[in-house]
Design a protein around this motif. Sequence first.
Motif, PDB file in Angstrom:
ATOM      1  N   LYS A  61       0.883  -1.247  -0.119  1.00 21.62           N
ATOM      2  CA  LYS A  61      -0.090   0.071  -0.040  1.00 21.62           C
ATOM      3  C   LYS A  61       0.993   1.258   0.065  1.00 21.62           C
ATOM      4  N   THR A  62       2.127   1.323   0.872  1.00 27.79           N
ATOM      5  CA  THR A  62       2.779   2.303   0.690  1.00 27.79           C
ATOM      6  C   THR A  62       4.180   2.193  -0.410  1.00 27.79           C
ATOM      7  N   HIS A  63       3.897   1.435  -1.277  1.00 24.14           N
ATOM      8  CA  HIS A  63       4.551   1.283  -2.283  1.00 24.14           C
ATOM      9  C   HIS A  63       6.145   1.135  -1.591  1.00 24.14           C
ATOM     10  N   GLY A  64       6.518   0.457  -0.491  1.00 20.71           N
ATOM     11  CA  GLY A  64       7.742   0.324   0.082  1.00 20.71           C
ATOM     12  C   GLY A  64       8.219   1.513   0.873  1.00 20.71           C
ATOM     13  N   THR A  65       7.547   2.587   0.823  1.00 25.93           N
ATOM     14  CA  THR A  65       8.149   3.660   1.758  1.00 25.93           C
ATOM     15  C   THR A  65       7.821   3.724   3.237  1.00 25.93           C
ATOM     16  N   ALA A  66       7.023   2.689   3.634  1.00 28.35           N
ATOM     17  CA  ALA A  66       6.818   3.104   5.242  1.00 28.35           C
ATOM     18  C   ALA A  66       8.048   2.421   5.880  1.00 28.35           C
ATOM     19  N   ASP A  67       8.377   3.040   7.036  1.00 29.96           N
ATOM     20  CA  ASP A  67       9.495   2.674   8.124  1.00 29.96           C
ATOM     21  C   ASP A  67       9.442   0.896   8.141  1.00 29.96           C
ATOM     22  N   PRO A  68      10.381   0.297   7.533  1.00 31.00           N
ATOM     23  CA  PRO A  68       9.953  -1.173   7.719  1.00 31.00           C
ATOM     24  C   PRO A  68      10.100  -1.742   9.322  1.00 31.00           C
ATOM     25  N   ALA A  69      11.222  -0.999   9.906  1.00 28.11           N
ATOM     26  CA  ALA A  69      11.244  -1.625  11.453  1.00 28.11           C
ATOM     27  C   ALA A  69      10.027  -1.274  12.255  1.00 28.11           C
ATOM     28  N   LEU A  70       9.670  -0.294  12.009  1.00 30.08           N
ATOM     29  CA  LEU A  70       8.208   0.181  12.849  1.00 30.08           C
ATOM     30  C   LEU A  70       7.116  -0.373  12.385  1.00 30.08           C
ATOM     31  N   ALA A  71       6.892  -0.744  10.952  1.00 31.50           N
ATOM     32  CA  ALA A  71       5.899  -1.669  10.380  1.00 31.50           C
ATOM     33  C   ALA A  71       5.909  -2.927  11.198  1.00 31.50           C
ATOM     34  N   ALA A  72       7.220  -3.768  11.118  1.00 37.18           N
ATOM     35  CA  ALA A  72       7.399  -4.997  11.520  1.00 37.18           C
ATOM     36  C   ALA A  72       6.995  -5.072  12.924  1.00 37.18           C
ATOM     37  N   ALA A  73       7.758  -4.175  13.773  1.00 35.07           N
ATOM     38  CA  ALA A  73       7.536  -3.974  15.234  1.00 35.07           C
ATOM     39  C   ALA A  73       5.934  -3.948  15.606  1.00 35.07           C
ATOM     40  N   LEU A  74       4.996  -3.275  14.769  1.00 40.38           N
ATOM     41  CA  LEU A  74       3.721  -2.913  15.006  1.00 40.38           C
ATOM     42  C   LEU A  74       2.812  -4.244  14.687  1.00 40.38           C
ATOM     43  N   ALA A  75       3.240  -4.881  13.654  1.00 34.85           N
ATOM     44  CA  ALA A  75       2.544  -5.790  12.852  1.00 34.85           C
ATOM     45  C   ALA A  75       2.853  -7.102  13.732  1.00 34.85           C
ATOM     46  N   ARG A  76       3.802  -7.210  14.483  1.00 39.71           N
ATOM     47  CA  ARG A  76       4.357  -8.478  15.437  1.00 39.71           C
ATOM     48  C   ARG A  76       3.438  -8.357  16.677  1.00 39.71           C
ATOM     49  N   ILE A  77       3.230  -6.939  17.176  1.00 37.67           N
ATOM     50  CA  ILE A  77       2.340  -6.912  18.498  1.00 37.67           C
ATOM     51  C   ILE A  77       0.866  -6.967  18.223  1.00 37.67           C
TER      52      ILE A  77
END
Length: 469
Positions: A83-99
């Motif tokens: 959705k963000t064409h790869g522009t979202a902060d990957p570390a924060l996205a991964a952390a929030l998806a994980r929790i």
Amino acid sequence: MSGDAQEAAVDLVVAGAGGGLAGALRAAQAGLSVLVVDPDEQFLRGNNTSMSTAMVPGAGSRWQREAGIEDSPERFVADIAAKTHGTADPALAAALARISAPLVEWLADEAGLPLSLVTDFAYPGHSVHRLHTVEGRHGSTLLRHLYDRVRSAPGIDLLVPARLIDVERGAGGEVTGAVVEDPGGHRETIPTRAVLLATNGYGADRELVARHLPEIAAADYHGGQFSRGDGLRIGLRHGARAAYLDAYQGHAALARRSRTLVGWATIMHGAIMVDRDGRRFGDETTGYSEYAAALAARPEARGWIVLDRRIHDLCLPFTDFRQTVDAGALVWADDLDTLARRTGCDPAALKESIAGQAAQAGGSADRDAFGRTFFEEPLRAPYAAVEVIPALFHTQGGLAVDGDARVLTEDGSPVPGLFASGGAAHGISGHGAGGYLAGNGLLPALGLAWQAATALSHTHTHAERHEHS
Ligand SMILES: Cc1cc2nc3c(=O)[nH]c(=O)nc-3n(C[C@H](O)[C@H](O)[C@H](O)COP(=O)(O)OP(=O)(O)OC[C@H]3O[C@@H](n4cnc5c(N)ncnc54)[C@H](O)[C@@H]3O)c2cc1C
């Protein structure tokens, strides 16, 4: 100020009684003392969390398992990246998806939210059903449950109305106090070792909106009036870095007449949006956020969502939609000439738009002119239309944080004891409006507050151990 201000140092001051309440509750459960401050006496109805549609993503939740839906944090991260064409902060996205799944389960089990999985329609960009919500699908219910738990939890005090205006720091740069002010201008410093900036973004600050979000600056702002960028300013004053300040959630379905939310479920069930003249102007299913700017660019920045009785009935579970209906914002017509007359649309253009929808939904047309692939069923008489205007809902850029909600400086090191969540922090929607996925407002709001409390409780336990060894 009224409330239970404390003399002794508290472990955590939470500035903002929206998503921040998840952090307050989580911290109290870990045995920490917490003070929540908020300048808005009406926060239970006035802040963004209370105004929201209460959709919270949880990737891999037990509700999904019960429904036989396979999901995972990795799949959620892939949806965010797409959705963000790869522009979202990957570390924060991964952390929030994980929790996300543990968070929604905690909200149900520990915060008392009666959650269920939304399976009656799909929100744009989510490849599976992963949004969880409360009865009535309204944030005021979500926040009320959270607030009730906060009020009955030992160790949490509330100070309202009181506005955080600064933090104080010690010789090592660590947070030592929260400076709060009452509406009369009286200031006091509350000794604390940590502050969570849960003050939302800057949507209510016209000057900041004009500077960072010019494409939506003329639109209605439909969010909390205390979202004035306080957290951002406080953080910047203490050397924090700002990120993604051009990111925002827009919405293209605010009813012009009642200023209530029509909701995108209308579209996802097959409704179309036409401009003032009755012409469609894009693939509505890409997302309601980016469609706000598209609508803003049409003549007079207004349009109509055209639906029918079937879609009307399917949308009734939404409090917002019911309020829109009750406010009389829908016009009904037995035929398209009457609908054109009642909406002021050009009859030929409106008929062509409806005929196109019917041909796509009925399978008799090859390809939609705008690439929309999903129309559910043909629209049938009697038709309804609701006039809509574009709106800014909240800003998605803010203080740079890590996955534990720690506020980061230019060199990437954290400001010790300073946390940010929700609209005060940078989000996971990339730049602009197009990267916003439903639920990715509340996830950073509730999730980062929750993470801040978890991180703080770990350092607390560590410090206690150290003291006693
Ligand atoms: C109509 C609408 C529908 C939405 N639907 C959804 C949805 O379904 N799912 C989703 O994920 N997102 C949704 N959003 C977005 C979502 O509401 C926000 O992203 C989220 O609620 C932000 O939470 P927050 O805690 O950052 O801010 P808020 O909930 O606004 O809370 C911030 C609080 O901080 C207080 N405050 C401000 N300044 C200070 C200060 N200096 N000191 C102390 N307190 C202060 C404010 O008074 C306020 O109570 C929606 C938004 C709108 C407008």
